[in-house]
Design a protein around this motif. Structure first.
Motif, mmCIF file in Angstrom:
data_model
loop_
_atom_site.group_PDB
_atom_site.id
_atom_site.type_symbol
_atom_site.label_atom_id
_atom_site.label_comp_id
_atom_site.label_asym_id
_atom_site.label_seq_id
_atom_site.Cartn_x
_atom_site.Cartn_y
_atom_site.Cartn_z
ATOM 1 N N ASP A 141 0.927 -1.172 0.025
ATOM 2 C CA ASP A 141 -0.124 -0.146 -0.034
ATOM 3 C C ASP A 141 0.816 1.046 -0.398
ATOM 4 O OD1 ASP A 141 -1.988 -1.433 0.272
ATOM 5 O OD2 ASP A 141 -1.781 -1.560 2.717
ATOM 6 N N THR A 166 -4.792 5.879 3.058
ATOM 7 C CA THR A 166 -5.209 4.865 2.644
ATOM 8 C C THR A 166 -6.854 4.566 2.711
ATOM 9 O OG1 THR A 166 -3.261 4.308 3.922
ATOM 10 C CG2 THR A 166 -5.031 2.418 3.632
ATOM 11 N N LYS A 172 -7.687 0.657 0.677
ATOM 12 C CA LYS A 172 -6.519 -0.358 0.856
ATOM 13 C C LYS A 172 -6.468 -0.892 2.622
ATOM 14 C CE LYS A 172 -2.974 0.290 -1.728
ATOM 15 N NZ LYS A 172 -3.350 0.261 -3.087
#
Length: 437
Positions: A91, A288, A293
């Motif tokens: 990520d 994120t 993610k």
């Protein structure tokens, strides 16, 4: 994101980020313990830290940051792994300080293409200092392979100004020009009104050669250099330093494809600057969350715990203890080494050793230690080799010998040893977290 809310949701977990930052919200009632900032156990983002060719010891600061906040899905990544596509499942990729030219040389065209694909595919790139210089627009080889961000630097000159101190760290050649570093250590930054940084007005962070930037309109400026502090060390005349640094961009954000790059001139990951640490973490939380993610549950674990973990750790401790004693004595000596374009002092030897030493004690409290095939034998052998190299380095300095080559070998082995150990450490802590130890 609504600025009136003091809470952001990360995978269903409410985190009081504004309160944690001591920002503009109501923060007086918060006692900020580690648990307040932990990611939910089943939702760890996968984070890579570049520790390959050209990286200096400062990648250890990212290790400290993520370890302290309970983020254990962390992987130390070399240039070989980047070229092979090992970053594709990540990520986040973090690149800290070091020798920017050597990082670019190590990654090469193949690494540049892989890195671009990673970001354009939705990855988050966090670059600090050398990691910030790397993707900036440049005509110099091999930096021109990484022209991801149309931003100039303010600290480039054709004629070097007079250095007041620290001549060995003051500048580096940049084609027919020079990159020079006007100041070092703590500087104060002004925070803008853009997410995810808008929760605080200013922050202090250390500058160790990172860029003052002049971004294009394609970039978002999250922070600018506001003023110097009583800890700022001036390497040039104060007026020239102010002209070069103050009001220039210190942190920029640039979207690229489905992903994003964050470029930090100062070291927000430095362990002594907690407010800056939290802003960097907030960037990861926010990005994120925006990109949905992170893994939804722990990935299958393919490593086996070793049966003689106590003996394994005991041998590492013996060798490290001996190395630490000699490394401490080296810090008394007026010596440094130039490896590539970077300056290494004896104190950096102990930074590597201490990063491992403090984590050995934590591994001793875990029920299992998870290793890949041959890691135990290799790590034990390398630990003994490091002990012997540090002793040889001290002896050679005392005898007045040239130790440049020996120091280069030692730092390469320290880096290799620390990378393997930290991968074992994070793997074990991740297993302990997901297994509920």
């Amino acid at each position: 994101m609504n600025k009136s809310h003091n809470y952001t949701t990360f995978y269903g977990l409410s985190v009081d980020i504004l309160g944690a930052l001591g920002g503009r919200g109501n923060t007086s009632q918060h006692d900020h313990t580690k648990e307040q900032y932990d990611f939910c156990r089943d939702h760890y983002p996968s984070i890579g830290i570049y520790s390959g060719g050209g990286a200096s010891h400062s990648w250890l600061w990212f290790v400290d940051l993520f370890d302290r906040f309970g983020l254990y899905n962390v992987h130390l990544i070399s240039e070989v792994e980047i070229k092979s596509g090992a970053i594709e499942p990540l990520d986040v990729l973090c690149v800290s300080g070091g020798d920017t030219f050597r990082i670019a040389e190590s990654l090469g065209k193949e690494g540049s293409e892989t890195l671009r694909a990673f970001v354009e595919g939705g990855g988050i790139y966090i670059g600090a200092c050398a990691g910030a210089y790397l993707p900036l627009k440049s005509s110099k080889q091999p930096l021109n392979l990484f022209n991801y961000v149309d931003t100039k630097i303010a600290n480039v000159t054709k004629s070097l100004p007079q250095a007041l101190r620290m001549h060995h760290k003051f500048s580096t050649p940049y084609g027919c020009e020079f990159i020079f570093h006007p100041v070092r250590d703590a500087v104060e930054l002004s925070i803008g009104d853009l997410p995810p940084f808008y929760s605080t007005a200013s922050v202090v962070a250390p500058l160790y050669g990172g860029p003052p930037m002049i971004p294009s309109s394609q970039c978002e400026v999250l922070a600018t250099y506001k003023c110097f502090t009583d800890k700022t060390v001036f390497l040039v005349d104060r007026d020239l330093a102010a002209k070069t640094v103050i009001n220039k961009a210190a942190v920029v954000r640039k979207e690229m494809g489905k992903g994003v790059l964050y470029l930090f001139g100062p070291h927000f990951e430095h362990p002594h600057y907690r407010q800056a640490n939290k802003l960097l973490l907030k960037s990861i939380y926010w990005e994120t969350n925006e990109r949905k993610k992170g893994i939804e549950r722990a990935r299958p674990f393919s490593y086996q715990p070793i049966s003689n973990s106590r003996d394994f750790l005991a041998q590492l401790k013996r060798d490290l203890s001996n190395s630490r004693i000699v490394a401490t004595s080296l810090e008394m000596l007026p010596v440094y080494w130039i490896i590539g374009r970077k300056v290494y002092e004896p104190a950096k030897i102990r930074e590597f050793l201490e990063a491992i030493w403090k984590r050995i004690h934590r591994l001793e409290k875990t029920e299992n230690i998870f290793l890949k095939d041959l890691e135990q034998e290799y790590l034990q052998s390398l630990g003994s080799r490091l002990r012997d190299l540090v002793r040889e380095l001290k002896r050679s300095i005392d005898e007045g010998k040239d130790t440049s080559e020996l120091a280069a070998i030692l730092f390469a082995d320290l880096n290799r040893f620390s990378c393997m150990f930290c991968n074992i450490y994070f793997r074990t802590m991740m297993a302990a977290s997901t297994m509920g130890e």
